[in-house]
Design a protein around this motif. Sequence first.
Motif, PDB file in Angstrom:
ATOM      1  N   TRP A  70       0.823  -1.216   0.000  1.00  0.00           N
ATOM      2  CA  TRP A  70       0.000   0.000   0.000  1.00  0.00           C
ATOM      3  C   TRP A  70       0.858   1.267   0.000  1.00  0.00           C
ATOM      4  O   TRP A  70       0.576   2.226  -0.714  1.00  0.00           O
ATOM      5  N   TYR A  74       3.319   1.582  -5.070  1.00  0.00           N
ATOM      6  CA  TYR A  74       2.682   2.427  -6.074  1.00  0.00           C
ATOM      7  C   TYR A  74       3.560   3.637  -6.379  1.00  0.00           C
ATOM      8  O   TYR A  74       4.155   4.229  -5.485  1.00  0.00           O
ATOM      9  N   LYS A  84      -5.454   2.329  -5.216  1.00  0.00           N
ATOM     10  CA  LYS A  84      -5.167   1.255  -4.276  1.00  0.00           C
ATOM     11  C   LYS A  84      -6.436   0.497  -3.904  1.00  0.00           C
ATOM     12  O   LYS A  84      -6.450  -0.748  -3.878  1.00  0.00           O
ATOM     13  N   MET A 118      -2.666  -6.428  -6.431  1.00  0.00           N
ATOM     14  CA  MET A 118      -2.206  -5.066  -6.177  1.00  0.00           C
ATOM     15  C   MET A 118      -0.786  -4.872  -6.692  1.00  0.00           C
ATOM     16  O   MET A 118      -0.456  -3.838  -7.277  1.00  0.00           O
TER      17      MET A 118
END
Length: 222
Positions: A70, A74, A84, A118
């Motif tokens: 998280w 990114y 996210k 993710m």
Amino acid sequence: MNYRIIDISCFLIFFAACVYCTSFYYYPTELMWAPDNYGWLYYADYLFGNFTHFNLHHLCENLIGLFIIWFFFYSSSVDGFLDKTASLLVSALSVTICLYFFTDIDEYGGLSGALHGMVAYAALLRYIKDRDIKGFFLLVGLAAKLCADYFLPENLSFNELSQKLYGDTVLLEKFLGSQHDIHFSVCKEAHLYGSLGGLVLGFMRYFFTKNRDFVVSRSIDG
């Protein structure tokens, strides 16, 4: 400042969802996805199953992974809480929906499939949108991890290595009580389906916003 507060708040919501679904239900399988579960939570299980874990060891591993991905995976241009949140939820749904249609599995729980999605989403956009070579290496690492899941001998799987490293019992599991002391194994299909879901969403995000980014760039340069 407001963005950072929202970003942290979204992370804490998903963090709390994992803890709640795993810790405060009498038995975690109440919220685990299973193809033969026809209770009132049947459709909700497609999402809740990803937040429900077999024991505290399983939960802690995935929460650490969620925190790292998280806040560190990114890129600066794809770092919004919407990116996210969307990549987590779409990957999670991809996992359980694909498990239902393409595999024969009794039940599924855990966030690991969504975490793979993710990583795929963040790495793909980092590479094709930002032209950052780190994204390419993340994609290669993800592909290597999936290959290891499928092709390593069973006694050398990531699950077996984890068991040998940490042992069969983690003392903190006693906090949850014996009813949560369930043995589990890595679901390689979930990792694959989550990764594919993240990649598809990443490509959609890139192609649907590419023209808009170009217009914004032209207006700034002009």
